[in-house]
Design an enzyme around this catalytic site. Structure first.
Site, PDB file in Angstrom:
ATOM      1  N   LYS A   1       0.827  -1.207   0.000  1.00 38.15           N
ATOM      2  CA  LYS A   1       0.000   0.000   0.000  1.00 38.15           C
ATOM      3  C   LYS A   1       0.865   1.263   0.000  1.00 38.15           C
ATOM      4  CE  LYS A   1      -1.704   1.495   3.986  1.00 38.15           C
ATOM      5  NZ  LYS A   1      -1.346   2.891   4.317  1.00 38.15           N
ATOM      6  N   ASN A   2       1.852   1.306   0.865  1.00 34.23           N
ATOM      7  CA  ASN A   2       2.618   2.544   1.008  1.00 34.23           C
ATOM      8  C   ASN A   2       3.498   2.841  -0.205  1.00 34.23           C
ATOM      9  OD1 ASN A   2       1.390   2.999   3.407  1.00 34.23           O
ATOM     10  ND2 ASN A   2       3.116   2.361   4.684  1.00 34.23           N
TER      11      ASN A   2
ATOM     12  N   CYS B   1      -2.692  12.605  13.468  1.00 30.77           N
ATOM     13  CA  CYS B   1      -3.582  11.475  13.248  1.00 30.77           C
ATOM     14  C   CYS B   1      -3.513  10.592  14.470  1.00 30.77           C
ATOM     15  CB  CYS B   1      -3.219  10.717  11.984  1.00 30.77           C
ATOM     16  SG  CYS B   1      -1.713   9.817  12.175  1.00 30.77           S
TER      17      CYS B   1
ATOM     18  N   ILE C   1       9.274   5.898  16.844  1.00 34.56           N
ATOM     19  CA  ILE C   1       8.890   6.672  15.649  1.00 34.56           C
ATOM     20  C   ILE C   1       7.649   7.540  15.911  1.00 34.56           C
ATOM     21  CG2 ILE C   1       8.394   6.554  13.161  1.00 34.56           C
ATOM     22  CD1 ILE C   1      10.994   5.148  13.624  1.00 34.56           C
TER      23      ILE C   1
ATOM     24  N   ARG D   1      -8.843   0.294   5.354  1.00 33.97           N
ATOM     25  CA  ARG D   1      -8.018   1.262   4.619  1.00 33.97           C
ATOM     26  C   ARG D   1      -6.772   0.613   4.050  1.00 33.97           C
ATOM     27  NH1 ARG D   1      -7.008   6.728   7.832  1.00 33.97           N
ATOM     28  NH2 ARG D   1      -5.514   6.771   6.151  1.00 33.97           N
TER      29      ARG D   1
END
Ligand code: UD1
Length: 430
Positions: free
Chosen positions: A22-23, A117, A327, A397
């Protein structure tokens, strides 16, 4: 509202096919508008994030022709609008890749500023630093980033933070700058390499992707290409931890084992047997798993996107484990949900101490974000009871046919919408 209902306690056994990353695909789709010729992209995952980005791309005038669920043809010739609205950015942060793509090709881009987010605040200062270094005027007006210039000029750029997004975004713009750009302290993730390979297949001249330094000799024009996206290492790792947590035996197919090294190392430390093939990895989990220490780091370190999946598995492993999340600051929310299933966890700052328990008990839990949602499904599959996972829109998603793939390896999981469907599932599984 859609939910997953799960009756766990059975080992997952069998083979599961992994889709495209996906990324990587998100960045590649954005980069596809950088030529007036047609680009064909294969091995796209059919997930909501991809579909939203395709809408954003056709929204600015590119032609988007979906050949099948995993293949699309994009032609950027008709792009006439350089502005990406907040509606898209709100749904999917990665629409900000259109900033680098539009700036590179048209020397003008306007993209709504993404906010934070669920996994924490997510600054984009390094992206903007890179665009400015290339000579773009970058302003923020009414919640929008406006970047424009007459011409982009290659430059030596040192990133203060290792950022996947900034590396890719600035690399796209620099691909069409005048002269040579040298980017230092860049991200080395497999999807950075994939986007560089994609741009090179369009005629860009990018060297060193996958190392700390990327050198880009700008070109004035890119051309059409056909490209297949790399396999999704995070989807693969999710199924590998699902095998571990359920004491199963699962082979993930269509993967690049090299990309899974950090995941494999941890599974072995925890007591799993892992067998690697050319394009598959088999995980066998027998007997008790044991605790270990994990620190998330940029690639080739242990991925932050795999932290919830290992966290759930460690919560069922003998001994005390410590996870350090280096992260994103807000990635332990799933542990509160897991505690409701009986996990013994304590979070302090960016580290979590997990005392392994023998078993969880079923509960109704809520997916706080994409990877954490998948991890809670793993918890449900490892639990001899009924678990209901709410807010699965996050999972949808980024995971294609997640419940179907889990069912194909023996998982008792269904997507339900009504109380009647929940009762039916409970009757069926006894
Ligand atoms: C990407 C992935 C995400 C993954 C993350 C880390 C996509 C669409 N998303 O996100 O799934 O979890 O990499 O592997 O590919 N930072 C700054 N300034 C910046 C940019 C980033 O300080 O300008 C910081 C971030 O707050 C974070 C760290 O750098 O602490 C890494 O973030 P980054 O690699 O940029 O993540 P994303 O590209 O957003």
């Amino acid at each position: 509202m859609e939910q997953y209902i799960i009756k766990g306690g059975q080992p997952l056994v069998g083979e599961v096919e992994i889709g495209g990353a996906k990324n990587a695909a998100l960045a590649i789709l954005a980069a596809a508008i950088m030529t007036d010729e047609t680009v064909k992209i294969e091995n796209l995952p059919d997930v909501n994030d991809i579909n939203v980005l395709l809408d954003a791309i056709s929204g600015i005038g590119a032609s988007v022709n979906r050949i099948d669920r995993h293949t699309v043809k994009i032609n950027g010739k008709g792009v006439s609008d350089f502005s990406i609205e907040y509606d898209y950015i709100k749904k999917i942060r990665a629409s900000y890749y259109l900033l680098g793509a539009l700036l590179g090709k048209y020397k003008h881009a306007e993209v709504a500023l993404p906010g934070g987010c669920n996994i924490g605040s997510r600054p984009i200062d390094q992206h903007l630093k890179g665009f400015r270094a290339l000579g773009a005027d970058v302003d923020i007006e009414y919640g929008k980033i406006i970047a424009e210039t007459e011409r982009l000029m290659g430059k030596h750029i040192y990133f203060d933070v290792v950022s996947v997004g900034a590396t890719i975004n600035v690399m796209m713009a620099a691909a069409m700058a005048d002269g040579m750009t040298i980017m230092e302290n860049v991200a080395k993730e497999p999807h950075v390499v994939d986007v560089a390979n994609f741009l090179n297949s369009m005629g860009a001249n990018i060297r060193g992707a996958g190392t700390d330094v990327i050198k880009i000799r700008g070109v004035h024009k890119l051309h059409g290409t056909e490209y297949s996206v790399i396999p999704d290492q995070i989807e693969a790792g999710t199924f590998m931890f699902a095998a571990a947590a359920t004491k199963g035996d699962v082979t993930v197919l269509n993967v690049i084992p090299k990309h899974l090294e950090a995941t494999v190392a941890k599974l072995v430390e925890m007591g799993c047997e892992v067998e690697e093939f050319d394009d598959a990895v088999r995980v066998v989990s027998k007997g008790d798993l044991v605790s270990t220490q994990v620190k998330t780091l940029p690639y080739p370190g242990f991925p932050t996107d795999m932290q919830p999946q290992i966290g759930v598995t460690l919560a069922l492993s003998k001994g005390t484990s410590i996870i350090t999340e280096s992260i994103f600051e807000n990635r332990f929310k799933y542990l509160d949900e897991l505690a409701r299933m009986g996990a013994n966890v304590k979070v302090e700052g960016n580290s979590a101490t997990i005392e392994g328990v023998k078993a969880f008990s079923g509960a109704r839990v809520s997916a706080p974000d994409l990877r954490a949602g998948a991890a809670l499904c793993i918890a449900g599959l490892a639990t001899d009871g009924i678990t209901i996972v709410d807010d699965i829109v996050y999972i949808q998603r980024g995971y294609e046919r997640f419940e179907e793939k889990l069912r194909s390896i023996g998982g008792l999981i269904e997507l339900v919408e009504t109380e009647k469907e929940i009762q039916k599932f409970k009757l069926k599984v006894g």
